[in-house]
Scaffold this motif. Structure first.
Motif, PDB file in Angstrom:
ATOM      1  N   SER A  17     151.995  43.123  35.621  1.00 41.64           N
ATOM      2  CA  SER A  17     152.010  44.493  35.447  1.00 41.64           C
ATOM      3  C   SER A  17     153.056  45.196  35.177  1.00 41.64           C
ATOM      4  CB  SER A  17     151.146  45.424  35.075  1.00 41.64           C
ATOM      5  OG  SER A  17     151.097  45.677  37.018  1.00 41.64           O
ATOM      6  N   VAL A  18     154.347  45.655  34.446  1.00 41.32           N
ATOM      7  CA  VAL A  18     155.768  45.983  34.547  1.00 41.32           C
ATOM      8  C   VAL A  18     155.426  47.053  35.362  1.00 41.32           C
ATOM      9  CG1 VAL A  18     157.997  46.786  33.498  1.00 41.32           C
ATOM     10  CG2 VAL A  18     156.139  44.440  32.793  1.00 41.32           C
ATOM     11  N   VAL A  19     156.224  47.443  37.040  1.00 42.66           N
ATOM     12  CA  VAL A  19     156.968  48.341  37.378  1.00 42.66           C
ATOM     13  C   VAL A  19     157.830  49.397  37.238  1.00 42.66           C
ATOM     14  CG1 VAL A  19     154.528  47.615  39.142  1.00 42.66           C
ATOM     15  CG2 VAL A  19     156.658  47.185  39.776  1.00 42.66           C
ATOM     16  N   ASP A  20     158.105  48.451  37.061  1.00 42.10           N
ATOM     17  CA  ASP A  20     160.092  48.778  37.208  1.00 42.10           C
ATOM     18  C   ASP A  20     160.523  47.544  35.532  1.00 42.10           C
ATOM     19  OD1 ASP A  20     162.926  49.449  37.314  1.00 42.10           O
ATOM     20  OD2 ASP A  20     162.895  49.058  39.131  1.00 42.10           O
ATOM     21  N   ALA A  21     161.066  48.592  34.771  1.00 39.62           N
ATOM     22  CA  ALA A  21     160.958  47.693  34.036  1.00 39.62           C
ATOM     23  C   ALA A  21     162.939  47.939  33.822  1.00 39.62           C
ATOM     24  CB  ALA A  21     161.264  48.595  32.023  1.00 39.62           C
ATOM     25  N   THR A  22     164.190  48.490  33.971  1.00 44.54           N
ATOM     26  CA  THR A  22     165.380  48.443  34.840  1.00 44.54           C
ATOM     27  C   THR A  22     165.689  47.443  34.838  1.00 44.54           C
ATOM     28  OG1 THR A  22     164.676  49.663  36.600  1.00 44.54           O
ATOM     29  CG2 THR A  22     165.136  50.445  35.382  1.00 44.54           C
ATOM     30  N   VAL A  23     164.970  46.346  35.616  1.00 45.26           N
ATOM     31  CA  VAL A  23     165.333  45.263  36.583  1.00 45.26           C
ATOM     32  C   VAL A  23     164.549  43.899  35.163  1.00 45.26           C
ATOM     33  CG1 VAL A  23     164.277  43.290  38.189  1.00 45.26           C
ATOM     34  CG2 VAL A  23     164.144  45.993  38.745  1.00 45.26           C
ATOM     35  N   GLY A  24     165.866  42.724  35.382  1.00 48.63           N
ATOM     36  CA  GLY A  24     166.483  42.424  33.787  1.00 48.63           C
ATOM     37  C   GLY A  24     165.444  41.574  33.933  1.00 48.63           C
ATOM     38  N   GLU A  25     165.292  41.094  35.479  1.00 46.97           N
ATOM     39  CA  GLU A  25     164.187  39.371  35.300  1.00 46.97           C
ATOM     40  C   GLU A  25     163.304  39.385  35.265  1.00 46.97           C
ATOM     41  OE1 GLU A  25     166.332  40.865  37.780  1.00 46.97           O
ATOM     42  OE2 GLU A  25     167.965  39.756  37.911  1.00 46.97           O
ATOM     43  N   HIS A  26     162.506  40.593  35.068  1.00 43.77           N
ATOM     44  CA  HIS A  26     160.828  40.362  33.962  1.00 43.77           C
ATOM     45  C   HIS A  26     161.412  39.621  32.808  1.00 43.77           C
ATOM     46  CE1 HIS A  26     162.389  44.543  32.097  1.00 43.77           C
ATOM     47  NE2 HIS A  26     160.709  43.867  31.305  1.00 43.77           N
ATOM     48  N   ARG A  27     161.985  39.301  32.653  1.00 39.61           N
ATOM     49  CA  ARG A  27     162.006  39.042  30.930  1.00 39.61           C
ATOM     50  C   ARG A  27     162.199  37.659  31.491  1.00 39.61           C
ATOM     51  NH1 ARG A  27     165.862  42.848  30.053  1.00 39.61           N
ATOM     52  NH2 ARG A  27     164.916  44.650  29.338  1.00 39.61           N
ATOM     53  N   ASP A  28     162.179  36.994  32.627  1.00 41.46           N
ATOM     54  CA  ASP A  28     162.666  35.940  32.823  1.00 41.46           C
ATOM     55  C   ASP A  28     161.007  35.400  33.330  1.00 41.46           C
ATOM     56  OD1 ASP A  28     165.226  36.189  32.338  1.00 41.46           O
ATOM     57  OD2 ASP A  28     165.892  36.249  34.904  1.00 41.46           O
ATOM     58  N   ARG A  29     161.220  33.626  33.601  1.00 42.60           N
ATOM     59  CA  ARG A  29     159.520  33.349  33.612  1.00 42.60           C
ATOM     60  C   ARG A  29     159.318  32.891  35.163  1.00 42.60           C
ATOM     61  NH1 ARG A  29     159.562  27.616  30.768  1.00 42.60           N
ATOM     62  NH2 ARG A  29     158.002  26.629  32.121  1.00 42.60           N
ATOM     63  N   HIS A  30     158.893  33.193  35.841  1.00 38.48           N
ATOM     64  CA  HIS A  30     158.934  32.682  37.573  1.00 38.48           C
ATOM     65  C   HIS A  30     157.312  32.176  37.961  1.00 38.48           C
ATOM     66  CE1 HIS A  30     161.651  36.398  37.786  1.00 38.48           C
ATOM     67  NE2 HIS A  30     162.141  36.301  38.583  1.00 38.48           N
ATOM     68  N   ARG A  31     157.751  32.022  39.138  1.00 40.41           N
ATOM     69  CA  ARG A  31     156.324  30.853  38.808  1.00 40.41           C
ATOM     70  C   ARG A  31     156.341  31.563  41.216  1.00 40.41           C
ATOM     71  NH1 ARG A  31     157.170  25.061  39.045  1.00 40.41           N
ATOM     72  NH2 ARG A  31     158.630  24.825  40.721  1.00 40.41           N
ATOM     73  N   VAL A  32     154.952  31.525  40.877  1.00 36.57           N
ATOM     74  CA  VAL A  32     154.604  31.701  42.402  1.00 36.57           C
ATOM     75  C   VAL A  32     154.012  30.725  43.324  1.00 36.57           C
ATOM     76  CG1 VAL A  32     153.347  33.212  43.835  1.00 36.57           C
ATOM     77  CG2 VAL A  32     154.529  34.719  42.079  1.00 36.57           C
ATOM     78  N   ALA A  33     154.685  29.998  44.114  1.00 42.40           N
ATOM     79  CA  ALA A  33     153.438  29.214  45.255  1.00 42.40           C
ATOM     80  C   ALA A  33     153.503  29.389  46.008  1.00 42.40           C
ATOM     81  CB  ALA A  33     154.297  28.061  44.799  1.00 42.40           C
ATOM     82  N   PHE A  34     152.110  28.532  46.216  1.00 40.92           N
ATOM     83  CA  PHE A  34     151.750  28.900  48.013  1.00 40.92           C
ATOM     84  C   PHE A  34     152.088  27.480  48.796  1.00 40.92           C
ATOM     85  CE2 PHE A  34     149.238  32.413  45.449  1.00 40.92           C
ATOM     86  CZ  PHE A  34     149.104  32.597  46.437  1.00 40.92           C
ATOM     87  N   ALA A  35     152.096  28.131  49.943  1.00 38.83           N
ATOM     88  CA  ALA A  35     152.413  27.240  50.933  1.00 38.83           C
ATOM     89  C   ALA A  35     151.273  27.117  51.824  1.00 38.83           C
ATOM     90  CB  ALA A  35     153.419  26.498  51.562  1.00 38.83           C
ATOM     91  N   ILE A  36     150.641  26.387  53.377  1.00 36.92           N
ATOM     92  CA  ILE A  36     150.128  25.787  54.140  1.00 36.92           C
ATOM     93  C   ILE A  36     150.809  25.432  55.364  1.00 36.92           C
ATOM     94  CG2 ILE A  36     146.917  26.460  54.846  1.00 36.92           C
ATOM     95  CD1 ILE A  36     147.697  27.715  52.719  1.00 36.92           C
ATOM     96  N   ASP A  37     151.077  26.236  56.178  1.00 45.04           N
ATOM     97  CA  ASP A  37     152.015  24.830  56.770  1.00 45.04           C
ATOM     98  C   ASP A  37     151.102  24.199  58.187  1.00 45.04           C
ATOM     99  OD1 ASP A  37     150.650  27.155  58.733  1.00 45.04           O
ATOM    100  OD2 ASP A  37     153.180  28.304  59.139  1.00 45.04           O
ATOM    101  N   ALA A  38     151.246  23.804  59.687  1.00 44.18           N
ATOM    102  CA  ALA A  38     150.182  23.044  59.840  1.00 44.18           C
ATOM    103  C   ALA A  38     150.071  23.949  60.883  1.00 44.18           C
ATOM    104  CB  ALA A  38     151.940  21.988  61.078  1.00 44.18           C
ATOM    105  N   GLY A  39     150.134  24.948  61.140  1.00 46.95           N
ATOM    106  CA  GLY A  39     148.764  26.133  61.885  1.00 46.95           C
ATOM    107  C   GLY A  39     148.356  26.724  60.961  1.00 46.95           C
ATOM    108  N   GLY A  40     148.000  26.874  59.194  1.00 44.09           N
ATOM    109  CA  GLY A  40     147.161  27.350  58.733  1.00 44.09           C
ATOM    110  C   GLY A  40     147.548  28.494  58.204  1.00 44.09           C
ATOM    111  N   ALA A  41     149.346  29.112  58.382  1.00 45.73           N
ATOM    112  CA  ALA A  41     149.625  30.292  58.257  1.00 45.73           C
ATOM    113  C   ALA A  41     149.519  29.518  56.559  1.00 45.73           C
ATOM    114  CB  ALA A  41     150.711  30.422  58.560  1.00 45.73           C
TER     115      ALA A  41
END
Length: 412
Positions: A210-234
């Protein structure tokens, strides 16, 4: 001065012929209903009548073009109406399939009905106009615009053009839609979409975006959220932004290796999403405006069918089911909005045709009146002339009959 018998005879015959010619001409005018039978009768009126007749013929051609335009638009509107009903039923089934109370067998039943709707949608996409031309192929209307490729996926073989007809001197009207505009597009008012990567192995599901701040122009771009698990499990995540210029992903400064908390909102580029569940290393979710997510009704059908026909017996499968259905419900909502928008446009053009028809009819009446004023006959005047010429002709007959028997010898 001497007047010979021959001269008297010729003058009588000439007078009689003139009276007869005038009588016959008036009779011809009455029979044809036209004052100007030949151009020599009134050269100026005849010349103007030719111009008016040509304008009238052009107007009649435009009227014929409007008939063809109306038929094409009516067929398009009818197909879009059916397609809208298909999408409405599809959305209802997706809501039903997203219920946690359904088992694999129930989802298989839903998938069976969805597959039927999928085939109906393909049939509507390949509808013809009754003359063998495909409605949604653009200029490539000689073959079905949507066909399955070697992998069974639907691909578009038409173009991005749309057929148009000139319905009036100053109006070129689009009378058909291309498949890209109907089946591979979303309206400009469509929101954002998120989708899970097919290779995700974790159990993370998402809500939003959902859009929470339409003044931020980058919301019109493509984004990716990538997850990572380190050796300690974080568990961490990184937000990347797609650069159109370089066709590559780059991490957003300040949004790298952030700690992931299940159920806590994730905010970036004026957008907000909520992720819940346990991610696997490398799980990814893409977020972008709907227009940049390559909208495709048929691909949405295929993805939903695939996930519904796969048993949801593991956390990963359940997450894939939930994420796919969430994405698909937004995609089909956008698709239906787009179909309704295109259908409204076709309806507006049908209404415009009624207006142009009315204008054309008034123009034809004006041309008819002008032609009538120029060349049509005044029957009252013509009847009077006819009677007068008939009397003149009879008088010339009698004069000729009398004159031909006269001789100076009869006076001697």
């Amino acid at each position: 001065m001497r007047i010979s018998t021959v001269t008297v005879y010729e003058q009588s015959v000439s007078s009689m012929n003139r009276q007869q010619a005038g009588f016959l001409k008036t009779g011809q005018q009455i029979a044809s209903g036209r004052r100007v039978v030949n151009p020599s009768d009134d050269p100026q009126a005849a010349s103007r009548a030719v111009g008016v007749s040509q304008a009238k013929a052009v107007t009649e051609q435009y009227a014929d073009a409007r008939v063809g335009a109306r038929n094409a638009l009516a067929q398009t509107e009818s197909v879009l109406d059916s397609l809208s009903s298909v999408l409405e039923r599809t959305r209802t089934l997706l809501v039903q399939a997203s219920s946690d109370t359904l088992g694999d067998a129930d989802r298989q039943s839903v998938a069976s009905e969805l597959r039927g709707l999928y085939e109906v949608a393909i049939g509507q996409a390949n509808a013809t106009d009754g003359n063998g031309r495909y409605l949604f192929g653009g200029y490539q209307d000689g073959s079905p615009p949507f066909q399955k490729d070697g992998s069974g996926n639907i691909e578009y073989n038409g173009d991005s053009n749309a057929r148009a007809l000139r319905i009036d001197a100053s109006r070129l009207m689009q009378v058909a839609e291309n498949g890209e505009n109907v089946f591979l597009s979303v309206p400009g008012t469509a929101g954002h979409l998120a989708c899970a990567d097919e290779g995700n192995a974790g159990s993370v599901t998402f809500t939003g975006p959902s859009v929470v701040d339409a003044t931020v122009g980058e919301h019109r771009d493509r984004h990716r959220v990538a997850f990572a698990i380190d050796a300690g499990g974080a568990q961490t995540y990184t937000v990347s932004r797609y650069d159109e210029a370089t066709s590559s992903w780059a991490a957003v400064p300040g949004l790298e290796d952030l700690t992931y908390e299940s159920g806590k909102p994730v905010t970036f580029a004026g957008l907000s999403m909520v992720f819940a569940g346990d991610p696997a290393d490398g799980d990814r979710f893409e977020v972008a405006p709907a227009q940049k997510m390559d909208p495709d009704i048929f691909r949405s059908f295929e993805q939903v069918l695939a996930v519904l026909e796969t048993p949801a017996d593991t956390p990963m499968a359940k997450a894939a089911l939930r994420n796919t259905l969430n994405t698909a419900m937004r995609e089909f909502a956008n698709a239906q909005d787009n179909v309704l928008t295109v259908r409204a446009s076709a309806g507006a053009r049908l209404n415009e045709l009624d207006v142009v028809d009315s204008v054309g009819a008034n123009r034809m009446l004006n041309y008819e009146q002008t032609l009538s004023d120029l060349v049509d006959l005044d029957y009252v005047q013509a009847a009077s002339d006819y009677s007068l010429r008939q009397v003149g002709l009879q008088a010339s007959y009698e004069v000729f009959t009398t004159m031909k028997t006269m001789s100076l010898f009869s006076r001697m």
